[in-house]
Enzyme design. Structure first.
Site, PDB file in Angstrom:
ATOM      1  N   ASP A  84       0.866  -1.182   0.000  1.00 19.15           N
ATOM      2  CA  ASP A  84       0.000   0.000   0.000  1.00 19.15           C
ATOM      3  C   ASP A  84       0.900   1.229   0.000  1.00 19.15           C
ATOM      4  O   ASP A  84       1.712   1.411   0.918  1.00 19.15           O
ATOM      5  CB  ASP A  84      -0.890  -0.031   1.251  1.00 19.15           C
ATOM      6  N   ASP A  95      -3.339   7.144  -3.806  1.00 19.96           N
ATOM      7  CA  ASP A  95      -3.228   6.060  -2.821  1.00 19.96           C
ATOM      8  C   ASP A  95      -3.656   4.768  -3.520  1.00 19.96           C
ATOM      9  O   ASP A  95      -4.742   4.703  -4.102  1.00 19.96           O
ATOM     10  CB  ASP A  95      -4.156   6.401  -1.642  1.00 19.96           C
ATOM     11  N   HIS A 168     -11.691   6.040   1.652  1.00 18.73           N
ATOM     12  CA  HIS A 168     -11.754   7.397   2.220  1.00 18.73           C
ATOM     13  C   HIS A 168     -11.653   8.448   1.126  1.00 18.73           C
ATOM     14  O   HIS A 168     -11.041   8.228   0.075  1.00 18.73           O
ATOM     15  CB  HIS A 168     -10.611   7.596   3.224  1.00 18.73           C
ATOM     16  N   HIS A 176      -7.204  11.420   4.819  1.00 17.64           N
ATOM     17  CA  HIS A 176      -8.523  10.907   5.232  1.00 17.64           C
ATOM     18  C   HIS A 176      -9.411  12.120   5.475  1.00 17.64           C
ATOM     19  O   HIS A 176      -9.437  12.686   6.563  1.00 17.64           O
ATOM     20  CB  HIS A 176      -8.392  10.044   6.487  1.00 17.64           C
ATOM     21  N   GLU A 201     -10.780   0.839  -1.141  1.00 20.72           N
ATOM     22  CA  GLU A 201      -9.842  -0.249  -0.847  1.00 20.72           C
ATOM     23  C   GLU A 201     -10.533  -1.445  -0.200  1.00 20.72           C
ATOM     24  O   GLU A 201     -10.490  -1.613   1.020  1.00 20.72           O
ATOM     25  CB  GLU A 201      -8.696   0.254   0.024  1.00 20.72           C
ATOM     26  N   GLU A 294      -6.628  -1.478  -4.059  1.00 15.46           N
ATOM     27  CA  GLU A 294      -7.061  -0.082  -3.903  1.00 15.46           C
ATOM     28  C   GLU A 294      -6.666   0.752  -5.113  1.00 15.46           C
ATOM     29  O   GLU A 294      -5.579   0.590  -5.671  1.00 15.46           O
ATOM     30  CB  GLU A 294      -6.416   0.509  -2.647  1.00 15.46           C
TER      31      GLU A 294
END
Length: 309
Positions: A84, A95, A168, A176, A201, A294
């Site tokens: 990640d 992300d 998020h 976030h 994710e 993700e």
């Protein structure tokens, strides 16, 4: 004037490139620290900032594990490795995560056919959950509807989504940003709007689908300035505020400027005083293995622009 979408897309392209290069390194015996440092160095070499410490969470460890300084942990053939990573360009974040089964010539000797099939199914389920989410995302959809699509896809593999982890929303310098995207139908009626950035994710497991905190934390974020009598602790906090006041950081990064043992003591004091927030590594409650996939996407009128493909 900075073009927000252009920055999101540039960060996404860098994350995609580094993710691809990093997954090719995954093999039996690779030190997790080497993988983490490769990812973080490559993000910087490509002209971006690190949005958060690279996470390499193995098997039942579900999220938030990054190597501490001197980590000697190694990957082993058959492990489910969740990689990640995140990059930022002018504060706009990408992300992304992928799960890889560590390859090896003796994979079939170490695991029976049923176990290998299960582990591959776990990987495939989180990928299917993400595909279902992507096909659902558009302006006006609720996050509960996205969660329902994810949960249904994962359950079709005979597995469970992880219910207490979420995707998020992302905003400028904010990893976030307030909207949570569940991995099951929690009936949340929050509506996505055109132009919003979200990282979705899905996590899949053959376990209960609940994660608990592990004893240790290796990722932190700055909360507030506080006075400390211990000069070293105050110095560490001042350094954190100056360098990492917007995005999460690794305790390992601080050892470039401070003694490792004293840093760990200071981090404990800072956490106790709520000057920083420690993100404990997370583990599936029953010890079952977990996969994650993700992507970051920009919500559009009739779909989404995936920045991390």
């Amino acid at each position: 004037m900075v073009d927000e979408i252009e920055c999101y897309e540039k960060a996404g392209k860098i994350v995609s490139q580094v993710r691809s290069d990093a997954t090719k390194l995954i093999k039996n015996g690779l030190e997790i620290l080497e993988l983490v440092e490769f990812v973080e160095t490559e993000i910087k070499n490509k002209g971006a900032g690190i949005a958060f410490p690279c996470n390499v969470s193995v098997n039942e460890i579900t999220a938030h594990y990054t190597s501490p300084a001197g980590d000697k942990s190694k990957l082993v053939t058959g492990d489910l490795v969740k990689l990640d990573l995140g990059a930022e360009v002018n504060g706009y974040i990408a992300d992304s995560a992928v799960t890889i089964m560590v390859p090896g010539d003796n994979l079939e000797e170490l695991f029976d056919e049923d176990t290998l099939e299960l582990n591959q199914r776990i990987i495939d389920a989180s990928a299917a959950g993400l595909d279902a989410a992507i096909s659902t995302v558009k302006a006006g959809v609720t996050v509960g509807e996205i969660g329902a699509a994810i949960g249904e896809a994962i359950e079709s593999y005979g597995l469970n989504p992880v219910r207490n982890l979420t995707g998020h929303s992302l905003e400028h310098w904010n990893l976030h940003a307030g909207i949570s995207v569940p991995n099951y139908d929690n009936h949340d009626s929050t509506v996505l709007e055109e132009g919003q950035a979200v990282a979705i994710e899905p996590f899949a497991t053959n376990g209960e689908g609940i994660v608990n905190d592990c004893p240790n934390a290796y990722i932190f974020s700055f909360i507030q300035q506080r006075p400390f009598r211990m000069k070293h602790t105050q110095k560490v906090l001042n350094h954190i505020e100056k360098n990492y006041n917007s995005l999460p950081f690794s305790g390992r990064w601080l050892t470039e400027d401070f003694n490792e043992r004293r840093v760990n003591t200071s981090l404990k004091q800072l956490g106790d005083a709520m000057a920083i927030y420690p993100y404990a590594a997370l583990k599936e409650r029953t010890g079952a293995w977990v996969s994650q996939k993700e992507h970051t996407m920009i919500v559009e009128k009739d779909g989404c622009n995936i920045t991390t493909l």
